[in-house]
Design a protein around this motif. Structure first.
Motif, PDB file in Angstrom:
ATOM      1  N   GLY A 163      48.954  90.177  38.892  1.00  0.00           N
ATOM      2  CA  GLY A 163      50.480  89.355  38.065  1.00  0.00           C
ATOM      3  C   GLY A 163      51.150  88.144  37.908  1.00  0.00           C
ATOM      4  N   GLN A 164      50.505  87.504  38.911  1.00  0.00           N
ATOM      5  CA  GLN A 164      50.438  85.621  38.938  1.00  0.00           C
ATOM      6  C   GLN A 164      50.362  84.832  37.411  1.00  0.00           C
ATOM      7  OE1 GLN A 164      52.452  83.962  40.950  1.00  0.00           O
ATOM      8  NE2 GLN A 164      52.983  85.875  41.337  1.00  0.00           N
ATOM      9  N   GLU A 166      48.229  86.949  35.064  1.00  0.00           N
ATOM     10  CA  GLU A 166      48.886  87.440  34.024  1.00  0.00           C
ATOM     11  C   GLU A 166      50.059  86.100  32.965  1.00  0.00           C
ATOM     12  OE1 GLU A 166      49.597  91.469  34.279  1.00  0.00           O
ATOM     13  OE2 GLU A 166      47.615  92.123  34.536  1.00  0.00           O
ATOM     14  N   ALA A 167      51.028  86.679  34.206  1.00  0.00           N
ATOM     15  CA  ALA A 167      52.264  85.248  34.381  1.00  0.00           C
ATOM     16  C   ALA A 167      52.056  84.824  33.353  1.00  0.00           C
ATOM     17  CB  ALA A 167      53.538  86.206  34.931  1.00  0.00           C
ATOM     18  N   ALA A 168      51.225  83.671  33.742  1.00  0.00           N
ATOM     19  CA  ALA A 168      50.780  82.566  33.628  1.00  0.00           C
ATOM     20  C   ALA A 168      49.893  82.211  31.962  1.00  0.00           C
ATOM     21  CB  ALA A 168      50.219  81.698  34.432  1.00  0.00           C
ATOM     22  N   LEU A 173      49.732  79.121  29.541  1.00  0.00           N
ATOM     23  CA  LEU A 173      48.731  78.473  30.489  1.00  0.00           C
ATOM     24  C   LEU A 173      47.552  78.510  29.957  1.00  0.00           C
ATOM     25  CD1 LEU A 173      50.534  77.949  33.830  1.00  0.00           C
ATOM     26  CD2 LEU A 173      50.527  76.595  31.019  1.00  0.00           C
ATOM     27  N   PHE A 175      42.996  79.739  31.141  1.00  0.00           N
ATOM     28  CA  PHE A 175      42.605  79.994  32.195  1.00  0.00           C
ATOM     29  C   PHE A 175      42.921  78.549  33.239  1.00  0.00           C
ATOM     30  CE2 PHE A 175      38.971  81.227  35.778  1.00  0.00           C
ATOM     31  CZ  PHE A 175      39.567  82.394  36.064  1.00  0.00           C
ATOM     32  N   VAL A 177      44.417  76.127  34.079  1.00  0.00           N
ATOM     33  CA  VAL A 177      45.092  75.061  34.285  1.00  0.00           C
ATOM     34  C   VAL A 177      46.044  76.254  35.182  1.00  0.00           C
ATOM     35  CG1 VAL A 177      47.230  74.208  33.256  1.00  0.00           C
ATOM     36  CG2 VAL A 177      45.050  74.177  32.300  1.00  0.00           C
ATOM     37  N   LYS A 181      47.143  75.588  38.907  1.00  0.00           N
ATOM     38  CA  LYS A 181      48.947  75.366  38.917  1.00  0.00           C
ATOM     39  C   LYS A 181      50.184  76.700  39.917  1.00  0.00           C
ATOM     40  CE  LYS A 181      49.988  71.825  35.924  1.00  0.00           C
ATOM     41  NZ  LYS A 181      50.631  71.026  34.969  1.00  0.00           N
ATOM     42  N   ILE A 182      49.061  77.696  39.575  1.00  0.00           N
ATOM     43  CA  ILE A 182      49.613  78.677  40.183  1.00  0.00           C
ATOM     44  C   ILE A 182      49.101  79.858  41.082  1.00  0.00           C
ATOM     45  CG2 ILE A 182      50.557  80.856  38.990  1.00  0.00           C
ATOM     46  CD1 ILE A 182      52.398  78.763  38.366  1.00  0.00           C
ATOM     47  N   PRO A 185      46.958  77.059  44.713  1.00  0.00           N
ATOM     48  CA  PRO A 185      48.351  77.369  45.702  1.00  0.00           C
ATOM     49  C   PRO A 185      48.626  78.120  46.440  1.00  0.00           C
ATOM     50  CG  PRO A 185      48.642  75.520  43.458  1.00  0.00           C
ATOM     51  CD  PRO A 185      47.387  76.470  43.362  1.00  0.00           C
ATOM     52  N   GLN A 186      48.303  79.368  46.388  1.00  0.00           N
ATOM     53  CA  GLN A 186      49.012  80.378  47.201  1.00  0.00           C
ATOM     54  C   GLN A 186      48.255  80.613  47.366  1.00  0.00           C
ATOM     55  OE1 GLN A 186      51.324  83.374  44.716  1.00  0.00           O
ATOM     56  NE2 GLN A 186      51.935  81.903  43.268  1.00  0.00           N
ATOM     57  N   ASN A 263      58.994  77.371  54.445  1.00  0.00           N
ATOM     58  CA  ASN A 263      58.886  76.798  53.383  1.00  0.00           C
ATOM     59  C   ASN A 263      59.089  77.898  52.719  1.00  0.00           C
ATOM     60  OD1 ASN A 263      58.891  75.439  50.501  1.00  0.00           O
ATOM     61  ND2 ASN A 263      56.496  74.942  50.808  1.00  0.00           N
ATOM     62  N   GLU A 264      58.524  79.419  52.974  1.00  0.00           N
ATOM     63  CA  GLU A 264      58.092  80.320  51.458  1.00  0.00           C
ATOM     64  C   GLU A 264      59.713  81.041  51.875  1.00  0.00           C
ATOM     65  OE1 GLU A 264      55.150  83.138  52.690  1.00  0.00           O
ATOM     66  OE2 GLU A 264      55.062  83.372  50.440  1.00  0.00           O
ATOM     67  N   ARG A 265      60.685  80.811  53.251  1.00  0.00           N
ATOM     68  CA  ARG A 265      61.471  82.025  53.331  1.00  0.00           C
ATOM     69  C   ARG A 265      62.817  80.979  52.571  1.00  0.00           C
ATOM     70  NH1 ARG A 265      60.782  82.499  58.980  1.00  0.00           N
ATOM     71  NH2 ARG A 265      58.730  82.982  59.413  1.00  0.00           N
TER      72      ARG A 265
END
Lengths: 266, 277
Positions: A163-164, A166-168, A173, A175, A177, A181-182, A185-186, A263-265
């Protein structure tokens, strides 16, 4: 402090064992292998003949090969992983994916020593590239770890919710980019523990760079053994060295992991 | 959010077909969505309503047929889909906020990217014009200006939904309703011409459904074109100008909410409504 012992008792045990061997090993075997004598010889070569300076050079080279190799590996690995997850609609994509598959198959299918020998003595001279042996090691280790990291990274990218992506794409944006960017990093956050292991493995693998004449920790202690006609103490000290370095890096990786989780929480 | 040229055809599908292997999910759908229209799509699960919505901005590539968005066929592989997706906002069932970005960054990401890309294209064009010794195009903005205006717009949108205090929080700390409202705002930041909602309230706790529906209703009053796939029949009746009932990959029946909900013609729609109402 108590927690520290609880966590690192294995490391401490190994260090104690090696130190124990260093201190008492010679005494047991008898006068012919006198430990004191060996120790004196080691110290003479190490301190008085400026051996420690060579060791520093070796350490620098080991660190250089591992760190720069890992950096090159991460770049190449990410690139390959991204190419591999592109939906193969177009022909150029499929060609690129085939090239990546061959690359990974080659670097995972041959031992690192073979890659070093082939690369340093055959391929680089054939291509007319003249590099000092340390830098050719950096290059070959980078290419090698790139193949391994690409598989790790692919797992990481697949572990990110589709979904990340898809949303991007839905906000416009392209593919690459969206990936950079999304998703990546994850993915990197997910694979950080595995990357830490890869780094540790890389440090240990660098022990073979002596094959192409690069000076590293292993090579240094080998030379010292050759010079003093005594291998016992140099090799034990060498093992100790690696353990300390690896334990330090493992601790660092753990620290970084905890930082990211925090950082995530919030 | 312009209401200009109301009634002009915005999206038109011709023979839209989508197959997964041998399973036909959409079967030759011809449908027109006009500017300013609010279309609700209802139907049993597996009827292809989500797939239809996702085909409208090519999230799913159609197997056959074409989708004309302002006269451009999006199904054509030679069309740069990204420049058209900028004008089609989409809201997902699972929110899909970017987990590695703060709320503000989530909203600003796409406008900043598109702004800087357009600036780069303009400068590149100017470079060639300069070589050709022709008059240059005016460059009105700078990178900093684009970022600043995107930030201002994002902050304004956030304050509109009352979540200004969450601007620097990460999505994992928000509730479902807050996430979905931010996802809507993220799509709005691009000034889309049409908004696609893919079951926007299905993944929410019952108590949070209201706040999201209120935002969508509020949006509807501004004249935004909207296509909404939903299971909230009351909401569909209230907001939509037109309701499509999908069944087995085709639009089985359509009409105004009154026609569809109060005077259903086909047996299948009657059956469906008796189950959900």
């Amino acid at each position: 402090m108590k927690q520290f012992f609880k966590k690192h008792w294995m490391d401490i045990l190994v260090v104690c064992a090696v130190v124990g061997l260093l201190v008492f090993g010679g005494i047991e075997i008898g006068d012919r292998f006198s430990f004191n004598k060996k120790w004196t010889v080691f110290v003479r070569y190490f301190v008085k003949n400026n051996g420690y300076k060579e060791l520093l050079i070796g350490m620098k080279n080991t660190a250089l090969i591992a760190v720069v190799g890992l950096a090159i590996g991460i770049v190449i690995g990410t690139l390959i992983a991204v190419i591999k997850v592109i939906p193969p609609y177009k022909k150029p994509t499929r060609y690129a994916q085939t090239v990546c598959n061959v690359y990974v198959a080659f670097f995972r299918g041959t031992p690192i020593v073979v890659q070093l020998l082939v690369g340093y003595y055959i391929l680089l001279p054939l291509m007319g590239i003249k590099l000092p042996s340390v830098w050719s090691c950096v290059l070959i280790f980078g290419l090698n770890s790139g193949a391994y990291i690409s598989e790790i990274m692919r797992g990481g990218i697949n572990s990110v919710d589709p979904g990340q992506m898809e949303a991007a794409r839905a906000v416009g944006l392209p593919f690459p980019v969206a990936m950079l960017k999304i998703v990546v990093p994850q993915a990197i956050k997910n694979i950080l523990p595995t990357l830490g292991n890869e780094f540790i493995a890389l440090i240990k693998e660098t022990a073979v760079v002596g094959y192409v004449g690069a000076m590293d920790i292993t090579k240094y202690f080998q030379i010292q053994g050759d010079n003093s006609y005594d291998y016992m103490i140099p090799y034990l000290v060498m093992a100790l060295f690696y353990i300390i370095v690896v334990a330090a890096i493992a601790a660092l990786v753990k620290l970084m992991e905890r930082r990211l989780a925090k950082n995530e929480r919030h | 959010m312009s209401v200009t040229e109301k009634g002009k055809v915005l999206i038109e599908t011709k023979g839209l077909t989508k197959c997964y292997g041998t399973l036909t999910v959409l079967d030759h759908i011809d449908e027109v969505i006009r500017n300013g229209e609010k279309v609700a799509i209802i139907g049993p699960s597996g009827s292809g309503k989500s797939t239809f919505l996702r085909c409208l901005n090519c999230m799913e590539d159609p197997t056959a047929g074409s989708i004309y968005f302002e006269g451009v066929d999006l199904a054509d592989m030679h069309v740069n889909i990204n420049t058209h997706r900028e004008h089609i906002g989409m809201v997902f069932q699972q929110f899909n906020l970017f987990n590695n970005k703060t709320v503000l960054q989530n909203i600003m990401l796409a406008p900043v990217y598109v702004g800087i890309r357009n600036l780069r294209r303009l400068k590149w064009k100017n470079f060639w014009l300069k070589l050709a010794r022709k008059p240059l195009l005016p460059v009105e903005t700078s990178k900093a200006g684009i970022v600043a205006s995107a930030r201002a717009k994002a902050e304004e949108l956030l304050s509109r939904i009352g979540l200004s205090d969450k601007a620097d929080k990460y999505p994992s700390t928000l509730s479902g309703g807050q996430k979905q409202r931010i996802a809507i705002v993220r799509a709005l930041a691009m000034n889309p011409k049409v908004m696609l909602f893919d079951e926007p309230t299905s993944a929410l706790d019952p108590e949070m459904v209201g706040e999201v529906l209120d935002l969508i209703k509020q949006l509807a009053t501004t004249g935004m074109t909207m296509v909404i796939v939903t299971h909230e029949m009351g909401f569909a009746r209230e907001v939509a100008d037109r309701v499509l009932f999908m069944e087995g990959g085709v639009i089985a029946e359509q009409g105004t909410p009154d026609e569809v909900f109060n005077h259903p013609k086909s047996e299948r729609l009657k059956n469906f409504l008796s189950k959900v109402l």
